[in-house]
Write a protein that holds these residues in place. Structure first.
Motif, PDB file in Angstrom:
ATOM      1  N   GLN A   1     136.766  28.479   0.312  1.00  0.00           N
ATOM      2  CA  GLN A   1     136.987  27.005   0.330  1.00  0.00           C
ATOM      3  C   GLN A   1     136.168  26.262  -0.914  1.00  0.00           C
ATOM      4  O   GLN A   1     136.595  25.555  -1.187  1.00  0.00           O
ATOM      5  N   ALA A   2     134.800  26.896  -0.780  1.00  0.00           N
ATOM      6  CA  ALA A   2     133.956  26.225  -1.788  1.00  0.00           C
ATOM      7  C   ALA A   2     134.451  26.394  -3.327  1.00  0.00           C
ATOM      8  O   ALA A   2     134.357  25.454  -4.092  1.00  0.00           O
ATOM      9  N   LYS A   3     134.950  27.437  -3.535  1.00  0.00           N
ATOM     10  CA  LYS A   3     135.364  28.015  -5.026  1.00  0.00           C
ATOM     11  C   LYS A   3     136.584  27.051  -5.228  1.00  0.00           C
ATOM     12  O   LYS A   3     136.712  26.208  -6.404  1.00  0.00           O
ATOM     13  N   LEU A   4     137.528  27.055  -4.369  1.00  0.00           N
ATOM     14  CA  LEU A   4     138.804  26.175  -4.457  1.00  0.00           C
ATOM     15  C   LEU A   4     138.568  24.692  -4.526  1.00  0.00           C
ATOM     16  O   LEU A   4     139.101  24.187  -5.357  1.00  0.00           O
ATOM     17  N   ALA A   5     137.381  24.271  -3.880  1.00  0.00           N
ATOM     18  CA  ALA A   5     137.017  22.957  -3.810  1.00  0.00           C
ATOM     19  C   ALA A   5     136.502  22.544  -5.404  1.00  0.00           C
ATOM     20  O   ALA A   5     137.145  21.517  -5.752  1.00  0.00           O
ATOM     21  N   GLU A   6     135.702  23.437  -5.713  1.00  0.00           N
ATOM     22  CA  GLU A   6     135.118  23.006  -6.954  1.00  0.00           C
ATOM     23  C   GLU A   6     136.492  23.026  -8.145  1.00  0.00           C
ATOM     24  O   GLU A   6     136.476  22.272  -8.931  1.00  0.00           O
TER      25      GLU A   6
ATOM     26  N   LEU B   1     149.568  18.825  -6.119  1.00  0.00           N
ATOM     27  CA  LEU B   1     149.776  19.348  -7.512  1.00  0.00           C
ATOM     28  C   LEU B   1     148.746  20.213  -8.140  1.00  0.00           C
ATOM     29  O   LEU B   1     149.387  21.157  -8.578  1.00  0.00           O
ATOM     30  N   LYS B   2     147.571  19.986  -7.841  1.00  0.00           N
ATOM     31  CA  LYS B   2     146.571  20.707  -8.218  1.00  0.00           C
ATOM     32  C   LYS B   2     146.455  21.892  -7.682  1.00  0.00           C
ATOM     33  O   LYS B   2     146.407  23.271  -8.223  1.00  0.00           O
ATOM     34  N   ILE B   3     146.861  22.021  -6.489  1.00  0.00           N
ATOM     35  CA  ILE B   3     146.837  23.386  -5.646  1.00  0.00           C
ATOM     36  C   ILE B   3     147.911  24.209  -6.115  1.00  0.00           C
ATOM     37  O   ILE B   3     147.814  25.551  -6.249  1.00  0.00           O
TER      38      ILE B   3
END
Lengths: 66, 66
Positions: free
Chosen positions: A16-21, A46-48
């Motif tokens: 979750q942390a990596k994706l958040a970043e 869109l970013k996801i």
DNA sequence: TCTAAAAGTAAAAGAAAGATTACATTTAAG
DNA sequence: CTTAAATGTAATCTTTCTTTTACTTTTAGA
């Protein structure tokens, strides 16, 4: 609305942390999204979509509550 | 973010008011979206995608500001 | 089992979405 | 040209997203 972010994260081996970043949001935002605590903005969707290389429509789905 | 809602509305011959009614938002919300005054929620994007029968990714696009 | 990373949870505050009301401007049709 | 529909704009208000901080629980690995 529901989403498959957790599944996609597993496929891509991201925390979750990596994706958040990667999409410049807090980890709690990712966590809350996965738990359907709230509906994210279209920019986040869109970013996801970009990161997972899948259309928004294959990651996010309308459900009865919408 | 930018979008092609105005174009799609033209294709489907819908007024802002009619489209607003179809997705249960105010006409001003549609107007503001078309003029990129703000970023709609993913639920709205999905509903618009449904009405225009086009993927979210073909109606909404990230731009430099995102 | 012990530990650290990962994930879940929660409260408070700020930022932004979306509603509502109201009015001005533009466009299309008669 | 006149009128009505459509669109643009603006202020205020409510709701919801998102951040920040911080703590708890779960999971995986040594």
């Amino acid at each position: 609305m529901r989403n498959l972010i957790k599944v996609e994260r597993a496929i891509h081996n991201l925390t979750q942390a990596k994706l958040a970043e990667m999409i410049s949001v807090s980890r709690q935002t990712i966590n809350a999204m996965e738990l359907n605590k709230y509906v994210p903005s279209t920019v986040l969707a869109l970013k996801i979509s970009e990161i997972f290389k899948k259309p928004v429509n294959e990651i996010f789905f309308l459900d009865g509550k919408d």
